[in-house]
Design a protein around this motif. Structure first.
Motif, PDB file in Angstrom:
ATOM      1  N   VAL A 126       0.883  -1.185   0.000  1.00  0.00           N
ATOM      2  CA  VAL A 126       0.000   0.000   0.000  1.00  0.00           C
ATOM      3  C   VAL A 126       0.907   1.218   0.000  1.00  0.00           C
ATOM      4  N   PHE A 127       0.803   2.010  -1.052  1.00  0.00           N
ATOM      5  CA  PHE A 127       1.657   3.197  -1.175  1.00  0.00           C
ATOM      6  C   PHE A 127       1.260   4.252  -0.157  1.00  0.00           C
ATOM      7  N   ARG A 128      -0.033   4.465   0.038  1.00  0.00           N
ATOM      8  CA  ARG A 128      -0.504   5.528   0.936  1.00  0.00           C
ATOM      9  C   ARG A 128      -1.957   5.252   1.299  1.00  0.00           C
ATOM     10  N   GLU A 129      -2.369   5.768   2.454  1.00  0.00           N
ATOM     11  CA  GLU A 129      -3.788   5.712   2.842  1.00  0.00           C
ATOM     12  C   GLU A 129      -4.194   7.133   3.210  1.00  0.00           C
ATOM     13  N   VAL A 130      -5.237   7.659   2.595  1.00  0.00           N
ATOM     14  CA  VAL A 130      -5.652   9.051   2.829  1.00  0.00           C
ATOM     15  C   VAL A 130      -7.159   9.123   3.054  1.00  0.00           C
ATOM     16  N   ASP A 131      -7.612  10.311   3.453  1.00  0.00           N
ATOM     17  CA  ASP A 131      -9.068  10.524   3.553  1.00  0.00           C
ATOM     18  C   ASP A 131      -9.686  10.512   2.157  1.00  0.00           C
ATOM     19  N   VAL A 132      -9.133  11.385   1.293  1.00  0.00           N
ATOM     20  CA  VAL A 132      -9.729  11.568  -0.041  1.00  0.00           C
ATOM     21  C   VAL A 132      -8.653  11.318  -1.102  1.00  0.00           C
ATOM     22  N   LEU A 133      -8.917  10.371  -1.985  1.00  0.00           N
ATOM     23  CA  LEU A 133      -8.012  10.134  -3.110  1.00  0.00           C
ATOM     24  C   LEU A 133      -8.655  10.710  -4.360  1.00  0.00           C
TER      25      LEU A 133
END
Ligand SMILES: Cc1cc2nc3c(=O)[nH]c(=O)nc-3n(C[C@H](O)[C@H](O)[C@H](O)COP(=O)(O)OP(=O)(O)OC[C@H]3O[C@@H](n4cnc5c(N)ncnc54)[C@H](O)[C@@H]3O)c2cc1C
Length: 451
Positions: free
Chosen positions: A19-26
């Motif tokens: 997983v490269f990144r986890e964000v609120d809004v992609l």
């Protein structure tokens, strides 16, 4: 290897990917819709990552060199305000003096300087705290029961995943909805679609000579094109050329059509690129030999990609129709308004243009429901591929509208996350409208007055 339908297929071995990144809004895609979405989501406090396959933002304006912004006004007042208007005015402020003077009070058909726009958008993202990942293609999604868990990205690093609470599909081809198996429409009843155009930039022109010639002899470009067409010297279908002057020597051109390409297919984009460049070469040669002021034209740029007017549209909770357009209908969940005309370019060389204008001062609403793909819980679609009928997409698709839809989608994404809600239909629509109006949006007399 196996046979899938008529096509040979291979089986991908199952494997774990990081997983490269986890964000609120992609935000997926960095055209006007993605730009509006990312800025709005970040300014409203969400952690935001924007993924774009090119090395810059701007979408068709920078990728395909579409040379001008369509009108921001309904010919009486600005209808597109907020982030879209901010970007237009900030771009103007960075242009050379002559341009600023010429365009200072204008909000309609303002020419685009792609390099100024690219830099401006990079800076705006950095100021707002949006994380950017360029040179990265979104090729699939992981989903279950109508919920997207992650998108699958491909780039030099390899194949990775990005997780988010809310996904904004601003790819303009509804790529996320397509990969998530959501319902889609494309083109007309016969599958017909608007043609593409390879836009281009010419330097070394003499604008004053061009205009003087047009004035003095009345030989405007339209007449010259028609004459050349009838004599078999110019291989274009329409007698219209969009010319956007950046200064007295340089102009962007939206001229000529490439028919029969489906911009959601790489093979067709390839054909469009090759045919588009050949057509630009032919047109430039004709301009040099036949049009006063263009004798020394220097072709400096063609679009990185042929400009694509039409591909997939989602089927959303509400399908905006041409009846809504013509009735200037408003909706309780409006999140933007459109005043641009239905501008459907002919699907083939024999068919005609469809243009339907609204009276000055009039516009119709774009409801939040048209951004929500049926059966998918955490994806908001913004930009060209929202849920409309074919004719209405011919109006809603233009860049100012896409900024506004993007701003609404990003604001909605951030509000949902702030409120701990991860389903798009849980939005408090009044709160969303209030916030959009606070940010400067125009949602029509009734909604704006009520805030
Ligand atoms: C020839 C032509 C002339 C036009 N003339 C005008 C005009 O004069 N004025 C005007 O305002 N509008 C005009 N339009 C319409 C307008 O440019 C587009 O409809 C508008 O840019 C759509 O905005 P968008 O943000 O939805 O998508 P786009 O501008 O298409 O941006 C989508 C972005 O997403 C990226 N992307 C897509 N898929 C992926 C993926 N899977 N992974 C990663 N990145 C992805 C793309 O690289 C792109 O940057 C014209 C369009 C064309 C083609």
């Amino acid at each position: 290897m196996g046979i899938e339908g008529q096509r040979e297929s291979v089986r991908l071995p199952e494997r774990q990917i990081p997983v490269f990144r986890e964000v609120d809004v992609l935000v997926c895609g960095g055209g006007p819709a993605g730009v509006g979405a990312a800025l709005a989501a970040a300014r409203n406090g969400a952690s935001v990552l924007l993924i774009e396959q090119r090395g810059y933002l701007g979408g068709m304006a920078t990728v395909a060199n579409v040379p001008a912004f369509c009108p921001y006004t309904d010919h009486v007042k600005p209808v597109i305000r907020g982030i879209g208007l901010e970007i237009l005015q900030d771009m103007k402020a960075r242009m050379e003096y002559g341009f600023q003077e010429e365009w200072k009070d204008e909000l309609d058909w303002v020419p685009i300087h792609a390099e100024v726009l690219k830099l401006l958008l990079d800076e705006k993202m950095q100021e707002a705290g949006v994380s950017l990942l360029y040179h990265t293609f979104i090729g699939d999604v992981v989903h279950h029961d109508g919920v997207v868990d992650a998108v699958i990205i491909h780039n030099k690093t390899g194949t990775q995943a990005v997780k988010a609470k809310i996904f904004i599909d601003a790819t303009s081809d509804a790529d996320l909805v397509y990969h998530a198996g959501g319902p889609l429409a494309q083109g007309g009843d016969e599958g017909e679609m608007q043609p593409g155009t390879m836009c281009f930039v010419l330097h070394n022109l003499d604008r004053n000579r061009f205009l003087a010639h047009v004035d003095e002899y009345g030989v405007d470009l339209k007449h010259a094109i028609n004459k050349a067409k009838s004599e078999g010297q110019l291989n274009v279908v329409r007698d219209w050329a969009g010319i956007s002057w950046l200064n007295d020597q340089t102009a962007g051109f939206n001229f000529g059509h490439i028919f029969g390409i489906d911009g959601s297919k790489a093979e067709d984009l390839t054909h469009g690129a090759i045919a588009g460049r050949a057509l630009v070469d032919h047109i430039t040669d004709w301009l040099r030999k036949n049009i006063a002021g263009f004798e020394h034209a220097f072709l400096s740029l063609t679009g990185e990609q042929v400009g694509i007017r039409e591909t997939r549209r989602i089927v959303g909770d509400y399908v905006l129709t041409s009846d809504d357009f013509q009735s200037c209908r408003s909706f309780p969940d409006d999140i933007a308004r459109n005043a641009y005309f239905i501008d459907l370019h002919m699907a083939n060389a024999q068919s005609g243009m469809t243009m339907v204008h609204l009276p000055p001062g009039e516009s119709h609403g774009i409801p939040y429901r048209s951004l929500l793909p049926v059966g998918i819980e955490n994806v908001i679609v913004a930009g060209k591929s929202i849920s409309t009928d074919r004719a209405t997409q011919g109006a809603t698709r233009v860049m100012p509208n896409c900024f506004a839809m993007g701003e609404a989608a990003g604001t909605a994404g951030a509000l949902l996350c702030t409120n701990g809600l991860h389903r798009t239909r849980s939005i408090d629509i009044k709160q969303l409208q209030q916030q959009l109006v606070k940010q400067g949006a125009w949602l029509g007399e009734a909604i704006n007055r009520a805030q």
